[in-house]
Structure formats: structure tokens, C-alpha cells
Design a protein around this motif. Sequence first.
Motif, PDB file in Angstrom:
ATOM      1  N   MET A 172       0.548  19.229  52.676  1.00  0.00           N
ATOM      2  CA  MET A 172      -0.448  19.190  53.730  1.00  0.00           C
ATOM      3  C   MET A 172      -1.626  20.079  53.343  1.00  0.00           C
ATOM      4  SD  MET A 172       0.134  20.047  57.686  1.00  0.00           S
ATOM      5  CE  MET A 172      -1.195  20.414  58.723  1.00  0.00           C
ATOM      6  N   ILE A 173      -2.842  19.577  53.508  1.00  0.00           N
ATOM      7  CA  ILE A 173      -4.047  20.320  53.179  1.00  0.00           C
ATOM      8  C   ILE A 173      -4.475  21.124  54.391  1.00  0.00           C
ATOM      9  CG2 ILE A 173      -6.462  20.123  52.520  1.00  0.00           C
ATOM     10  CD1 ILE A 173      -5.744  17.531  51.106  1.00  0.00           C
ATOM     11  N   ASN A 174      -4.709  22.407  54.179  1.00  0.00           N
ATOM     12  CA  ASN A 174      -5.190  23.276  55.250  1.00  0.00           C
ATOM     13  C   ASN A 174      -6.705  23.330  55.163  1.00  0.00           C
ATOM     14  OD1 ASN A 174      -5.467  25.107  57.274  1.00  0.00           O
ATOM     15  ND2 ASN A 174      -4.628  26.827  56.140  1.00  0.00           N
ATOM     16  N   MET A 175      -7.401  22.670  56.093  1.00  0.00           N
ATOM     17  CA  MET A 175      -8.849  22.611  56.063  1.00  0.00           C
ATOM     18  C   MET A 175      -9.421  23.366  57.254  1.00  0.00           C
ATOM     19  SD  MET A 175     -11.380  19.302  55.996  1.00  0.00           S
ATOM     20  CE  MET A 175     -10.794  18.742  54.424  1.00  0.00           C
ATOM     21  N   ASN A 176     -10.481  24.105  56.993  1.00  0.00           N
ATOM     22  CA  ASN A 176     -11.175  24.828  58.041  1.00  0.00           C
ATOM     23  C   ASN A 176     -12.115  23.856  58.750  1.00  0.00           C
ATOM     24  OD1 ASN A 176     -12.569  26.586  59.637  1.00  0.00           O
ATOM     25  ND2 ASN A 176     -13.431  27.775  57.968  1.00  0.00           N
ATOM     26  N   ASN A 177     -11.758  23.427  59.939  1.00  0.00           N
ATOM     27  CA  ASN A 177     -12.556  22.465  60.692  1.00  0.00           C
ATOM     28  C   ASN A 177     -13.597  23.187  61.535  1.00  0.00           C
ATOM     29  OD1 ASN A 177     -11.132  20.237  59.746  1.00  0.00           O
ATOM     30  ND2 ASN A 177      -9.562  20.491  61.297  1.00  0.00           N
ATOM     31  N   SER A 178     -14.644  23.645  60.870  1.00  0.00           N
ATOM     32  CA  SER A 178     -15.699  24.348  61.581  1.00  0.00           C
ATOM     33  C   SER A 178     -17.046  24.030  60.948  1.00  0.00           C
ATOM     34  CB  SER A 178     -15.457  25.855  61.547  1.00  0.00           C
ATOM     35  OG  SER A 178     -15.570  26.339  60.224  1.00  0.00           O
ATOM     36  N   ILE A 179     -18.103  24.364  61.678  1.00  0.00           N
ATOM     37  CA  ILE A 179     -19.473  24.242  61.200  1.00  0.00           C
ATOM     38  C   ILE A 179     -20.080  25.628  61.254  1.00  0.00           C
ATOM     39  CG2 ILE A 179     -21.747  23.228  61.634  1.00  0.00           C
ATOM     40  CD1 ILE A 179     -20.288  20.933  63.082  1.00  0.00           C
ATOM     41  N   LYS A 180     -20.651  26.069  60.139  1.00  0.00           N
ATOM     42  CA  LYS A 180     -21.316  27.367  60.079  1.00  0.00           C
ATOM     43  C   LYS A 180     -22.735  27.158  59.584  1.00  0.00           C
ATOM     44  CE  LYS A 180     -17.040  29.777  59.215  1.00  0.00           C
ATOM     45  NZ  LYS A 180     -16.238  30.532  58.275  1.00  0.00           N
ATOM     46  N   ILE A 181     -23.684  27.717  60.319  1.00  0.00           N
ATOM     47  CA  ILE A 181     -25.102  27.594  59.997  1.00  0.00           C
ATOM     48  C   ILE A 181     -25.665  28.999  59.883  1.00  0.00           C
ATOM     49  CG2 ILE A 181     -27.325  26.722  60.801  1.00  0.00           C
ATOM     50  CD1 ILE A 181     -25.680  24.708  62.528  1.00  0.00           C
ATOM     51  N   LYS A 182     -26.374  29.266  58.780  1.00  0.00           N
ATOM     52  CA  LYS A 182     -26.971  30.593  58.577  1.00  0.00           C
ATOM     53  C   LYS A 182     -28.441  30.446  58.220  1.00  0.00           C
ATOM     54  CE  LYS A 182     -22.881  33.088  57.184  1.00  0.00           C
ATOM     55  NZ  LYS A 182     -22.307  34.047  56.267  1.00  0.00           N
ATOM     56  N   ASN A 183     -29.295  31.096  59.009  1.00  0.00           N
ATOM     57  CA  ASN A 183     -30.737  31.185  58.756  1.00  0.00           C
ATOM     58  C   ASN A 183     -31.383  29.825  58.480  1.00  0.00           C
ATOM     59  OD1 ASN A 183     -30.671  34.025  59.025  1.00  0.00           O
ATOM     60  ND2 ASN A 183     -29.903  34.179  56.947  1.00  0.00           N
ATOM     61  N   LEU A 184     -31.057  28.836  59.286  1.00  0.00           N
ATOM     62  CA  LEU A 184     -31.561  27.480  59.098  1.00  0.00           C
ATOM     63  C   LEU A 184     -32.959  27.353  59.707  1.00  0.00           C
ATOM     64  CD1 LEU A 184     -30.747  24.662  58.047  1.00  0.00           C
ATOM     65  CD2 LEU A 184     -29.947  24.166  60.350  1.00  0.00           C
ATOM     66  N   ASN A 185     -33.875  26.778  58.934  1.00  0.00           N
ATOM     67  CA  ASN A 185     -35.248  26.556  59.369  1.00  0.00           C
ATOM     68  C   ASN A 185     -35.637  25.115  59.108  1.00  0.00           C
ATOM     69  OD1 ASN A 185     -36.474  29.322  60.025  1.00  0.00           O
ATOM     70  ND2 ASN A 185     -35.427  29.673  58.101  1.00  0.00           N
ATOM     71  N   LYS A 186     -36.428  24.565  60.014  1.00  0.00           N
ATOM     72  CA  LYS A 186     -36.951  23.211  59.848  1.00  0.00           C
ATOM     73  C   LYS A 186     -38.377  23.195  60.372  1.00  0.00           C
ATOM     74  CE  LYS A 186     -37.136  18.678  59.526  1.00  0.00           C
ATOM     75  NZ  LYS A 186     -37.641  18.148  58.309  1.00  0.00           N
ATOM     76  N   PHE A 187     -39.284  22.669  59.594  1.00  0.00           N
ATOM     77  CA  PHE A 187     -40.694  22.590  59.955  1.00  0.00           C
ATOM     78  C   PHE A 187     -41.140  21.139  60.025  1.00  0.00           C
ATOM     79  CE2 PHE A 187     -40.247  26.635  57.817  1.00  0.00           C
ATOM     80  CZ  PHE A 187     -41.051  27.490  58.538  1.00  0.00           C
ATOM     81  N   TYR A 188     -42.109  20.882  60.882  1.00  0.00           N
ATOM     82  CA  TYR A 188     -42.879  19.644  60.870  1.00  0.00           C
ATOM     83  C   TYR A 188     -44.315  20.088  60.618  1.00  0.00           C
ATOM     84  CZ  TYR A 188     -38.953  17.049  62.784  1.00  0.00           C
ATOM     85  OH  TYR A 188     -37.730  16.457  62.964  1.00  0.00           O
ATOM     86  N   GLY A 189     -44.739  20.016  59.357  1.00  0.00           N
ATOM     87  CA  GLY A 189     -46.034  20.585  58.994  1.00  0.00           C
ATOM     88  C   GLY A 189     -45.941  22.093  59.100  1.00  0.00           C
ATOM     89  N   LYS A 190     -46.789  22.687  59.922  1.00  0.00           N
ATOM     90  CA  LYS A 190     -46.751  24.146  60.128  1.00  0.00           C
ATOM     91  C   LYS A 190     -45.958  24.528  61.379  1.00  0.00           C
ATOM     92  CE  LYS A 190     -51.029  25.210  57.751  1.00  0.00           C
ATOM     93  NZ  LYS A 190     -52.324  25.883  57.838  1.00  0.00           N
ATOM     94  N   LYS A 191     -45.511  23.526  62.146  1.00  0.00           N
ATOM     95  CA  LYS A 191     -44.792  23.790  63.398  1.00  0.00           C
ATOM     96  C   LYS A 191     -43.287  23.895  63.137  1.00  0.00           C
ATOM     97  CE  LYS A 191     -44.046  22.146  68.027  1.00  0.00           C
ATOM     98  NZ  LYS A 191     -44.239  21.107  69.012  1.00  0.00           N
TER      99      LYS A 191
END
Length: 70
Positions: free
Chosen positions: A1-20
Motif C-alpha cells: 500500500m502506498i502512503n500518499m500525503n493527500n494535501s495541497i500546499k501553496i507558498k508565496n504564490l503570485n499571479k498577475f494580469y499585466g501589472k495588476k
Amino acid sequence: MINMNNSIKIKNLNKFYGKKHAFKNVNLSIKQDMFGLLGRNGAGKTTLMKTLATLHQRKNGKITICDITD
């Protein structure tokens, strides 16, 4: 059996649309279970989900889903 970490981790995520910023320096950890994103219109909820699904490219930051780092 595979032990998988079922989680989502986000660190310092940035998204721009142009300068916004769609979002700036998002840090979030979601464990296995049900969750929801709440926020006002234009807060970046859909953009965040599309970024996690790799439909949008991020400016920078780190995304880890089930121990797989993008």
C-alpha cells in the motif's frame, strides 16, 4: 500500500494580469477533506483554482499537491 500525503500546499504564490495582482503572496495548506474558497467577487478564487489545475501560469511561488511539486 502506498502512503500518499493527500494535501495541497501553496507558498508565496503570485499571479498577475499585466501589472495588476490577481493574488499576492498566497500561503495556504489544505489537508484531505472537504474545503471551500470564500471571498468577494474579483478576489481571485477562480484564478487560484485554475492556477492549481495548471490552466494558468503563475508568476512565482511553489505548489505541492499530494507530495508532487510543480
